[in-house]
Design a protein around this motif. Structure first.
Motif, mmCIF file in Angstrom:
data_model
loop_
_atom_site.group_PDB
_atom_site.id
_atom_site.type_symbol
_atom_site.label_atom_id
_atom_site.label_comp_id
_atom_site.label_asym_id
_atom_site.label_seq_id
_atom_site.Cartn_x
_atom_site.Cartn_y
_atom_site.Cartn_z
ATOM 1 N N PRO A 1 0.821 -1.227 0.000
ATOM 2 C CA PRO A 1 0.000 0.000 0.000
ATOM 3 C C PRO A 1 0.848 1.268 0.000
ATOM 4 N N THR A 2 1.503 1.526 -1.115
ATOM 5 C CA THR A 2 2.252 2.773 -1.262
ATOM 6 C C THR A 2 1.264 3.936 -1.318
ATOM 7 N N PRO A 3 1.735 5.188 -1.183
ATOM 8 C CA PRO A 3 0.802 6.320 -1.281
ATOM 9 C C PRO A 3 -0.028 6.293 -2.560
ATOM 10 N N GLU A 4 0.605 5.922 -3.672
ATOM 11 C CA GLU A 4 -0.117 5.867 -4.944
ATOM 12 C C GLU A 4 -1.202 4.792 -4.911
ATOM 13 N N VAL A 5 -0.834 3.599 -4.459
ATOM 14 C CA VAL A 5 -1.785 2.487 -4.395
ATOM 15 C C VAL A 5 -2.919 2.807 -3.421
ATOM 16 N N ALA A 6 -2.569 3.395 -2.281
ATOM 17 C CA ALA A 6 -3.584 3.758 -1.287
ATOM 18 C C ALA A 6 -4.548 4.796 -1.851
ATOM 19 N N PHE A 7 -4.022 5.739 -2.623
ATOM 20 C CA PHE A 7 -4.870 6.772 -3.238
ATOM 21 C C PHE A 7 -5.906 6.132 -4.160
ATOM 22 N N TYR A 8 -5.454 5.207 -5.001
ATOM 23 C CA TYR A 8 -6.375 4.541 -5.928
ATOM 24 C C TYR A 8 -7.432 3.736 -5.177
ATOM 25 N N LYS A 9 -7.032 3.151 -4.053
ATOM 26 C CA LYS A 9 -7.975 2.355 -3.257
ATOM 27 C C LYS A 9 -8.990 3.256 -2.555
ATOM 28 N N ILE A 10 -8.509 4.294 -1.896
ATOM 29 C CA ILE A 10 -9.378 5.166 -1.103
ATOM 30 C C ILE A 10 -10.411 5.869 -1.968
ATOM 31 N N PHE A 11 -9.999 6.288 -3.162
ATOM 32 C CA PHE A 11 -10.896 7.070 -4.005
ATOM 33 C C PHE A 11 -11.610 6.223 -5.070
ATOM 34 N N GLY A 12 -11.576 4.904 -4.903
ATOM 35 C CA GLY A 12 -12.423 4.029 -5.699
ATOM 36 C C GLY A 12 -11.929 3.663 -7.076
#
Length: 607
Positions: free
Chosen positions: A136-147
């Protein structure tokens, strides 16, 4: 041939019946492996420890007097483990008979493997995407959090969180293993160190997986065996507590492993996600709790708005016979009384019982008429309109509820008169024992078919065999299948769930001793349990009755305070407690303090 020794570590917290089911499956699988099993109990109060001592004396039980968290508890057992492999296993799982042998064989043949996870399905047979995950890198987390990960699951860019672009039926090297089933090689643990106890719950699996890769080992996703993971029995995924604990764990991970710049970005993103998810959860719960009463209020108000001018014109020859303020305050008062009457008589219980709606409206109408008779003449509205409004409400509310039910939203579920249609898979003896248990505890179940676990259908008692289960489900319109664990292997149960692949079916497993049936259909619900000893205080109507009893008794005792103060010792403490009961922060009756008492089926009540 027995494989090398494996140490299975299970951390338990108040999920006794799931733990029992899990241990049954572990020992069935351990027949093919030299295995030791640890259960670390984090101060459960549901009788878990007593159950383990009684039914699984071979288990190495560690009883903590405090809940120290998941990582700490696992480390306690890992320090004592003698196996070449250590399996961290959740208590709300069921593994196949071949699982331990299969994963050991895989690890033996892959010298670069440091950790391994397997294919997991939930209680309805659906694949769990967290079986394989990316870092869960910042990029991956961003894609997950924002759908974006959900919108583009096949994208290698956006689908990294759950690696949804990888075939779930193929072996892959992955970044992150699931803590529900994490097989670790002891040699690797010696290099990486134990689980980081800074992670109380959640995140420790991500941290350990990352440290495995830093130690030049690989994490493998291995679908050669499948397990059931009921998920979320201790912490519900939709709860605010889960949001806070999970995302705070992500912040700990970021600060530990990312550069200061990336950790700051990640922390800011996660903090934003925490507030966003928490706000969404609060709003969602609030809307769910008020949407039905609001609809009911609108139905009642619309009835009076329609009926008042018609009745006024019919009786008085014009539409303005009633003073405007009397109409407004009178109708609002009626609505409030009806809503509270519906609330206290179960009209808003889930799933909805139509009879409770009728009771709520009827009792509300009686209360309104009684209060009406006590009002001065100038404040009275119209007895006839009250009766007409009651008729309107008693007809329209059930109709509206049925219309809402057909929208398919779970919030509008109705407890229809029909019974759940059940098929039992087990031999004749176990099936009959199970029927007795179900009849004693769940009268809303109708046994439609008995299914032979063997491929022999000579006995007319059975509707068919397991191989014919798909047809039996279709023809008999089955809603739920209950497997008798005494007659079926875990592998057979799991394979059957996968083959049926029917999202409308519910599945449950009866324990080998035949005293409980357990399963879970959603990560947001607790496991549903049919048990020989269920306390009725868990029912919403009984909880309401208990609260009403507390309220009434405390109210009258407060009125009698001038007398009670004189005759009662410890008067100031009594006064304080009476007002606490009146406001709902205390209760006159609680549970006993019996050590290790099974309160797993009981709701939390005030002391």
């Amino acid at each position: 041939m027995a494989c090398m020794k494996i140490s299975v570590v299970i951390v338990n917290y108040n999920v006794k019946h799931f733990l029992e089911q899990c241990l049954n499956s572990v020992f069935a699988s351990a027949k093919h492996c030299e295995t030791e099993v640890f259960v670390v109990d984090n101060n459960s109060v549901d009788g878990s420890c007593s159950m383990v001592k009684e039914k699984f004396p071979q288990v190495k039980l560690i009883e903590n007097k405090k809940n120290y968290g998941f990582s700490y508890a696992n480390n306690q057992a890992i320090k004592e483990a003698k196996g070449e492999y250590v399996l961290l296993l959740n208590p709300d799982t069921v593994i196949e008979e071949k699982t331990l042998q299969s994963v050991c064989d895989f690890m033996d043949s892959h010298s670069d493997a440091g950790g391994l996870g397997v294919k997991m399905i939930d209680g309805k047979g659906r694949f769990l995407p967290e079986s394989k995950r990316g870092l869960p890198t910042p990029e991956v987390a961003f894609y997950k959090i924002f759908g974006l990960a959900k919108l583009f699951p096949r994208s290698k860019k956006y689908g990294k969180y759950h690696l949804t672009y990888l075939d779930k039926d193929q072996t892959h090297i992955v970044d992150v293993l699931s803590g529900a089933f994490m097989l670790l090689i002891k040699e690797c643990l010696d290099k990486t160190g134990l689980l980081d106890e800074a992670f109380f719950m959640y995140g420790e699996d991500i941290d350990m997986s990352y440290r495995i890769t830093l130690a030049d080992y690989k994490n493998y996703y291995y679908p050669g065996t499948t397990i059931i993971h009921y998920k979320g029995e201790s912490t519900k995924k939709g709860s605010i507590n889960y949001v806070l604990v999970f995302y705070n764990a992500m912040i700990i991970f970021a600060k530990k492993h990312f550069s200061k710049k990336h950790a700051g970005t990640f922390s800011a993103l996660i903090n934003f996600a925490i507030y966003l998810r928490a706000a969404a959860a609060i709003l969602y719960r609030f809307v769910r709790s008020i949407i039905t009463p609001i609809i009911d209020a609108l139905v009642i108000l619309s009835g009076f708005a329609l009926l008042t001018p018609i009745w006024s014109n019919h009786i008085f020859g014009h539409q303005d016979a009633y003073p405007e303020d009397v109409k407004i305050y009178g109708v609002i008062s009626y609505v409030i009384i009806w809503l509270f009457s519906l609330l206290f008589l179960g009209g808003y219980d889930k799933p909805v019982k139509i009879k409770n709606i009728f009771k709520g409206i009827g009792v509300g109408a009686v209360i309104i008429l009684v209060l009406y008779s006590l009002l001065p003449v100038e404040l009275r509205f119209s007895r006839a309109l009250i009766l007409l409004g009651s008729a309107w409400t008693i007809i329209l509310l059930p109709i509206i509820r049925f219309l809402l039910y057909f929208t398919g939203r779970s919030i509008f579920n109705i407890n229809l008169p029909g019974k759940k249609r059940v098929a039992i898979v087990g031999n004749k003896k176990e099936s009959n024992n199970l029927v007795n248990l179900l009849n004693n505890n769940n009268p809303k179940i109708k046994i439609e078919a008995f299914v032979n676990p063997q491929n022999d259908n000579q006995d007319n008692f059975f509707a068919g065999t397991v191989e014919q289960l798909d047809e039996i489900v279709r023809i008999k319109k089955i809603d739920e299948i209950i497997f008798c664990a005494k007659n079926l292997k875990s592998q057979q149960i799991i394979n059957t769930m996968l083959q049926l692949n029917n999202a409308k079916l519910d599945y449950k497993i009866a324990s080998p001793d035949g005293i409980s049936v357990i399963g879970s259909n959603s990560i947001n619900t607790t496991g549903e349990l049919y048990n020989i000893d269920i306390n009725s205080i868990v029912k919403p109507e009984n909880q309401r009755n208990k609260r009403m009893l507390d309220f009434v008794f405390s109210f009258f005792m407060i009125l009698l305070l001038p007398i009670l103060i004189i005759i009662t010792p410890g008067r100031w403490k009594m006064i304080k407690n009476l007002f606490r009961v009146f406001y709902g922060s205390r209760s006159f009756v609680g549970y006993c303090n019996k050590k290790d008492a099974d309160t797993s089926l009981l709701p939390k009540i005030k002391p």
